[in-house]
Enzyme design. Structure first.
Site, PDB file in Angstrom:
ATOM      1  N   HIS A 188      -3.493  -5.788   0.902  1.00 13.55           N
ATOM      2  CA  HIS A 188      -2.770  -6.007   2.164  1.00 13.55           C
ATOM      3  C   HIS A 188      -2.668  -7.488   2.501  1.00 13.55           C
ATOM      4  O   HIS A 188      -3.582  -8.036   3.135  1.00 13.55           O
ATOM      5  CB  HIS A 188      -3.507  -5.300   3.304  1.00 13.55           C
ATOM      6  CG  HIS A 188      -3.370  -3.815   3.291  1.00 13.55           C
ATOM      7  ND1 HIS A 188      -2.397  -3.143   3.999  1.00 13.55           N
ATOM      8  CD2 HIS A 188      -4.079  -2.857   2.645  1.00 13.55           C
ATOM      9  CE1 HIS A 188      -2.519  -1.843   3.800  1.00 13.55           C
ATOM     10  NE2 HIS A 188      -3.536  -1.638   2.975  1.00 13.55           N
ATOM     11  N   CYS A 228       0.841  -1.197   0.000  1.00 11.06           N
ATOM     12  CA  CYS A 228       0.000   0.000   0.000  1.00 11.06           C
ATOM     13  C   CYS A 228       0.879   1.250   0.000  1.00 11.06           C
ATOM     14  O   CYS A 228       1.540   1.538  -0.981  1.00 11.06           O
ATOM     15  CB  CYS A 228      -0.958  -0.058   1.189  1.00 11.06           C
ATOM     16  SG  CYS A 228      -2.332   1.099   1.033  1.00 11.06           S
ATOM     17  N   GLU A 262      -0.809  -8.808   4.757  1.00 12.56           N
ATOM     18  CA  GLU A 262      -0.659  -8.973   6.212  1.00 12.56           C
ATOM     19  C   GLU A 262      -2.010  -8.907   6.916  1.00 12.56           C
ATOM     20  O   GLU A 262      -2.113  -9.252   8.093  1.00 12.56           O
ATOM     21  CB  GLU A 262       0.306  -7.903   6.759  1.00 12.56           C
ATOM     22  CG  GLU A 262      -0.301  -6.526   7.027  1.00 12.56           C
ATOM     23  CD  GLU A 262      -0.610  -5.713   5.764  1.00 12.56           C
ATOM     24  OE1 GLU A 262      -0.290  -6.209   4.648  1.00 12.56           O
ATOM     25  OE2 GLU A 262      -1.182  -4.619   5.885  1.00 12.56           O
TER      26      GLU A 262
END
Lengths: 1049, 255
Positions: free
Chosen positions: B213, B102, B215
């Site tokens: 994302h 990002c 994660e």
């Protein structure tokens, strides 16, 4: 040297900012929008830098220019950064109609307004130039370039005022084509003039800048006029108490010793901030005489239990008192800190606070909401020894977005209000890296004058920090008073006193502030690091009242404080001592640092790019001493400052509420058949019910990686057929190593205030609790963690016994519900002046909000892997109504709709009333304290706005399923289908589990009606009077109505 | 050097805000992860040599560095370039891996890791968006995506539209595709990104940036529809595969 830089998207790329601007023009002034044929939005920077042209040209090029995307127009500075003409003519060539007629509107900040982008520009130039630029100045703004032959200056002025600028903080200029095409605006003299600059007041000696305001000998009228003139918001009784304090011989002797004479402006301001309704909650502490008008003439009163004729303090009796009766082992700190602290497990705790920021949001919705959210974040950072914010919540109450009648002077259209506050929360939350996980939107005409903006934050902290329990707040004499974070300016002077007054058309501009999420993010990161290193002893935020409140409050922990406000870093010179003391400039915390740890604290701050001002020390003097450059400018005894405010005496008379509405015709049959489908569709699209996806998706609700149940659940994400439906509450998993979670939800139902605020408050509690139960919260055991936060927003009740009675009743309703559900209140805030007084077409108007109580519930989820969502999961599943005995039409969204349609109300008109015994049985089973089959529930959704059928439709529309529902024959179909009220849920379970569950419900006294089944056809089929009548509505239509009704640009 | 756990440096400061969950994702697959403040690295003048010696992976997490002022990732990129002077290409050639998620991806683009004719700008709809998307890897160049199928991940950004210099677009795309750099594409069009690009890698395949994302999806219970399959509540999320790939690769380099 000076530079003006205009940054434009190259014409090959679309310009989403310009498109967004045009959408806003379309909504505000469609007739002007039709005249605009083309628009581009440029960013503008004004620079004044102590560096040479040779040094700056490469730096500016590197910092401001993205060669792929943009052109820069800089006059003659960097011609190669533009197209072939080297200037704005390159951009105008991209307009489709040529030769066109061009215009531009330039937007700049007013002097003193926070300019975050300008600040970043300086930092970036410093990085690139490799040196500090302390004298450098940068300002940011924008330029909208438009084309349209029918446009004129007057139309563009309207656009500038109504769409582009908030004139409180920004100014604008309309530029005709000739000015746009010439290069005058790049002239150094002009740039110098265009950079906003705070005018320095003629500096005198510091002594002369403190005004003495003798109170001795002032009569009542003079005291009142002084309070008004200085915006002190102090009543006559309070002014008298202040005058009498300064008369006391001990006080006078002490003042002589310090060289102080008559009271100073610093002292009066400090008292005013500390005693403001905003900070002191005088109404909640008042002595109240409560009575009920015996002559209520057929009016409906809800039987309210236990309201005494004399209440010594509503806060002590109904808020703190309620919590005292619920001594839970997991309560670590309640009501004494910035936020309530609750144990999460043996190692960690969580805390929660919800604030309101109504008045600032009415004036500048963006800045008001932004400072609201970053402000409540600081409450969490300053809670106990400091907590890490882990979620935000936001609840907005605004006027109807389609409001089309003339607005009183100085009131912004609800669309602008909502657009601004939405963006403020977006920037405040997203940029701080805190997920916005829960909220609500309420529309009502009566929020036109003052919108309500509730911002909440939850935090997480270890139970022991650097060897000390996390809830400790302790200061020792000699600890340094350190102001950390942002600098002080004139912004936000008088915020606390101002919010303690009604809003009117002359409300001061200085009460408005803009937030800076990045300065605050740095501050937050730094403080948490310093916390874990044990570098400070106590921390609190600088919110309302600025240093005067933060230091004044912390001083009570050691027994005194002395600070020199001249040592505080400022945004610009020339601030007076009283301004330094009460300014509410954002992003500041006050920290007590032991002197031996100060060097390490300062060194860490410097490495993190955070500024610290060491203002003085805490001591045991019993006083709050304020100096300016070493010379005393104020000295107040702490006891007087904190305990000296005279207690209010208020009257409350309850008149029984509005007359009970009567059903105009028989409940039932034929009309339900004729109007049912159409009413259900209308309800789905009502703004209070419709999808909030538009809002939710612009908030990051997943950052930090803790998300388990999101505001929306989504089926087929990432595909064209993605469908989203609402969830009742959020679930977070705050610890990587633990499967325990936190559920957070809210309840708010101001419509019921029209019936009885007692009922309104109970409904808010019940809804908040039901929402957390839906997603899997614990309930019913002694160790079950369920805590409540109350936020009252009221029309001013001080001289209105009916409004005061409404407050008393709401408090006692809240108390009864919280006790019944064994849910302690851990934190809260009230806002008591939500009235607008102004002019509409020359006439005076007053708009007061309906009494509104927001309840926020936080609860623990024992195992997040057993969390539930509201969407129906599978065709063939059995569909149940749990509870369902406590629904009624008065105060419902249907009643409101019928009222707006001027149609007679159908059905049995009797409000739904709570039955807390029944509630405990249902909730204890859902919360796992009774029974063992809860895990078999496939979906659970509460019955709230719109009633049962709306809840069923919401469960079905998220997965492209349908439902076949048969309403029990012995019930009024209207009240059951559309009634709102208490203790009710829609549940689905697999058919094979249904008998086990039914047996358990029976065993534990959980009322449950089998309504029918989930079906694979996208249809909601409703049957009543068994077999006799039925109708159906396609789910697609319901979904469309729900989505369309909730799309606001 | 063999035998030690590979180490990840997770960059932090100035508005980065996904550092905790990013470090956690690396730890879950076996890395040691250190969250380091950019100012501390600058203060200790961490050289590229030092970076290569100490760390197998450099991670630039998501966030809002400098509030996205002056375009997203821009000032962070300037700070890394001018204050640390790291050449990430050289780090990769020495066996290092880089992940930019990002805002980290935006910073990598501004650092011209993927070339100077690429940029990233406001979403076509002009709004921040938080939604789950599907993204499909293509090619085998990217070390992070090896063997990974279509991913479901959240995007949470206002500036995710990857763009190319208009005059050189066709030529550039052809070249990047040949080099395997266009390694991750959206299904559908969530933000107007050219060619549906969700992520890019450098020609070595070791520097990888993406808008979604990974994660944020290391456990199944983060998925927006997980409650329809409660039996999988303890399963890992799809994003974890990227970190596992990095662990394999880093362990291999460490020997």
């Amino acid at each position: 040297m000076f530079a003006r830089i205009e940054v434009a998207m190259r014409p090959e790329f679309s310009d989403p900012s310009a498109a967004g601007f045009l959408r806003k023009v379309e909504l505000a002034h469609p007739e002007i929008r039709r005249k605009i044929r083309w628009a581009r939005l440029l960013e503008v920077y004004w620079l004044e830098l102590p560096a040479s042209r040779e040094e700056l040209i490469p730096a500016i090029t590197e910092v401001f220019w993205d060669r792929v995307l943009q052109w820069l127009f800089t006059g003659n500075l960097i011609p190669k950064a533009a197209g072939k003409h080297g200037g704005i003519a390159d951009l105008l060539e991209g307009a489709p109609n040529r030769p066109g007629k061009f215009w531009a509107i330039e937007r700049r900040f007013r002097p003193g307004v926070t300019d975050n982008v300008g600040r970043t520009a300086i930092e970036a130039l410093e990085i690139v130039c490799g040196k500090a630029l302390p004298e450098g100045r940068a300002a940011s703004g924008s330029l909208v370039v438009l084309e349209g032959v029918e446009l004129d200056e007057e139309l563009l002025a309207r656009v500038a005022r109504d769409v582009l600028c908030n004139e409180l903080i920004e100014t604008w200029t309309v530029l005709p084509e000739s000015e746009l095409k010439n290069n005058d605006r790049f002239h150094p003299e002009r740039i110098r003039r265009d950079i906003p600059r705070v005018k320095r007041e003629s500096a005198g000696t510091s002594g002369a800048r403190v005004e003495e305001l003798p109170l001795e000998g002032l009569g009542d009228a003079e005291l009142e006029s002084l309070s008004q003139r200085r915006l002190l918001a102090l009543s006559l009784a309070e002014m008298r108490a202040v005058r009498d304090y300064f008369r006391r011989p001990d006080v006078q002797a002490q003042r002589r010793e310090l060289g102080l004479g008559a009271p100073t402006d610093v002292e009066l301001e400090v008292i005013a901030q500390t005693w403001s309704e905003h900070c002191k909650h005088k109404i909640f502490g008042a002595a109240v005489d409560y009575s009920e008008d015996s002559n209520t003439g057929g009016k409906a009163g809800i039987p309210a239990q236990g309201i005494p004729a004399r209440v010594e303090s509503l806060f002590k009796a109904t808020i703190a008192g309620t919590t005292q009766e619920l001594p839970k082992p997991w309560l670590l700190s309640v009501f004494k800190d910035n936020a309530g602290i609750v144990a999460f497990d043996a190692e960690d705790a969580f805390c929660i606070k919800v604030e309101t920021h109504n008045t600032p949001s009415a004036l500048d919705p963006y800045g008001g909401a932004l400072t609201g959210i970053v402000g409540v974040n600081r409450d969490i950072l300053g809670c106990g020894l400091g907590a890490r914010p882990i979620f935000n919540t936001d609840v907005f109450c605004v006027g109807p977005l389609d409001h089309s009648r003339p607005l009183p002077e100085r009131i912004l259209h609800p669309r602008r209000i909502l657009g601004g506050i939405r963006q403020g929360v977006e920037h405040g939350g997203n940029k701080s890296g805190i997920p916005t996980v829960n909220g609500a939107l309420v529309f009502d005409e009566r929020y036109l004058g003052k919108p309500l903006v509730y911002c909440g934050t939850g935090g997480f902290l270890p139970r022991t920090i650097a060897g000390v329990p996390c809830e400790t707040k302790e200061i020792r004499p000699g600890d340094r008073i350190c102001m950390v974070g942002g600098r002080i300016g004139k912004d936000g002077i008088h915020g606390a006193t101002f919010s303690s007054l009604a809003l009117d058309q002359d409300s001061p501009v200085s009460a408005v502030q803009l937030g800076d999420p990045i300065t605050q993010k740095r501050l937050a990161d730094f403080l948490l690091e310093a916390r874990d290193l044990g570098l400070y002893r106590a921390v609190t935020d600088n919110g309302a009242g600025g240093l005067s409140s933060s230091v004044g409050e912390l001083a009570t922990l050691s027994g005194g404080a002395r600070m020199d406000v001249a040592r505080a870093r400022t945004k610009y010179p020339g601030l007076k001592p009283y301004e330094l003391t009460v300014s509410e400039s954002q992003e500041r915390m006050t920290v007590a640092v032991p002197p031996e740890r100060l060097p390490v604290f300062l060194a860490l701050a410097e490495r993190r790019g955070v500024e610290v001002s060491d203002l003085g020390e805490f001591n045991r003097s019993g006083r709050f001493d304020i100096e300016y450059e070493g010379k005393p400018v104020g000295s107040l005894q702490l006891e007087f400052l904190h305990e000296g405010v005279p207690r209010l005496e208020l009257k409350a008379v309850w008149d029984g509420g509005p007359p009970e509405p009567k059903a105009a015709h028989d409940a039932g049959g034929a009309i339900f058949e004729a109007r049912g489908p159409e009413l259900l569709l209308s309800l789905m699209g009502r703004p209070n019910i419709a999808s909030k996806e538009w809002l939710i998706r612009q908030y990051d609700h997943e950052v930090q990686g803790t998300s388990v149940v999101k505001p929306l659940h989504t089926v087929g994400a990432g595909t064209p057929s993605a469908m989203s439906g609402p969830n009742d509450a959020a679930v977070l998993k705050p610890k990587p190593g633990s499967d325990a979670g936190i559920a957070v939800a809210c309840g708010i139902n101001p419509k019921l205030s029209d019936l009885d605020p007692y009922l309104m408050a109970q409904a808010a509690v019940d809804e908040a609790v039901r929402n957390v139960l839906c997603v899997g919260a614990e309930f019913g055991n002694e160790e079950s963690v369920l805590a409540l936060v109350d936020n009252f927003c009221w029309p001013d009740p001080v001289s209105d016994p009916a409004k005061m009675a409404a407050l008393v009743r709401a408090c006692y309703g809240l108390r009864e519900a919280a006790l019944a559900l064994s849910a302690p209140l851990v934190s809260g805030k009230d806002s008591m002046k939500n009235d607008f007084r102004g002019k509409l077409g020359g006439d005076s108007v007053v708009i007061s909000v309906p009494p509104t109580l927001l309840m926020t519930a936080v609860a623990r989820v024992s195992d997040i892997r057993r969390s539930r969502t509201a969407d129906f999961k599978k065709a063939g599943d059995a569909l149940y109504l749990l509870g369902g005995n406590r629904l009624g039409l008065p105060g419902s969204e249907l009643a409101q709709l019928e009222h707006e349609l001027h149609s007679t109300e159908a059905g049995v008109v009797r409000p739904g009333l709570p039955d807390w015994q029944e509630a405990r049985r249902i909730y204890s089973w859902l919360g796992g304290a009774q029974g063992k089959e809860q895990g078999k529930l496939r979906s659970l959704h509460d019955v709230s706005e719109g009633g049962l059928l709306v809840a069923i439709a919401e469960g079905a529309l998220a997965r492209g399923l349908g439902a076949k529902v048969t309403l029990p024959a012995d019930r009024d179909p209207w009240a059951l289908a559309f009634g709102e009220g208490f203790h009710s849920f829609v549940a689905t379970v697999s058919e094979e589990d249904s008998s086990a569950l039914e047996a358990e419900w029976k065993a534990f006294g959980v009322p449950a009606f089998r309504l029918g089944s989930v079906t694979g056809f996208e249809k909601l089929e409703v049957t009543w009077e068994p077999g006799a009548r039925s109708w159906n509505v396609p789910i697609k239509q319901l979904r469309l109505a729900w989505q369309k009704g909730g799309y606001w640009e | 050097m063999s035998g030690r756990k590979p180490r990840t440096l997770v960059l932090h400061g100035d508005g980065v805000n996904c550092e905790q969950e990013t470090a956690e994702a690396f730890r879950l697959v076996g890395f040691e992860a250190e969250i380091r403040h950019l100012n501390d690295l600058i203060a200790e003048r961490m050289s590229l040599d030092e970076l290569s010696r100490r760390y197998s992976v450099l991670a630039l997490p998501g966030g809002f560095s400098y509030g996205d002022d002056l375009t997203s990732g821009k000032v962070l990129a300037l700070k890394i370039r001018h204050r640390l002077g790291w050449n990430l290409g050289a780090f990769a050639e020495r066996g290092g891996l880089v992940l930019g998620v990002c805002n980290g991806f935006q910073a990598l683009i501004r650092m011209e890791v993927f070339g100077k004719d690429i940029s990233i700008t406001q979403n076509a709809q002009g709004k921040f968006v938080d939604t789950w998307i599907k993204a499909t890897p293509s090619g085998t160049r990217c070390a992070w995506l090896r063997g990974v199928g279509t991913l479901e991940l959240p995007i949470r950004h206002g500036e995710g539209r990857v763009v190319f210099a208009p005059t050189r677009k066709t030529e550039l795309l052809g070249k990047m595709e040949r080099q395997g750099m266009t390694c991750l594409r959206y299904e559908g069009d969530p933000n107007g990104s050219e060619e549906g690009l969700a992520g890019l890698c450098d020609p070595t395949g070791r520097i990888f940036g993406l808008m979604p994302h990974p994660e944020a999806f290391v456990r199944w219970t983060a998925h927006p529809e997980w409650t329809s399959q409660p039996g999988r509540a303890s399963a890992p999320g799809q994003g974890l595969a990227l970190f596992e790939n990095a662990f394999k690769e880093a362990s291999h380099v460490l020997g």
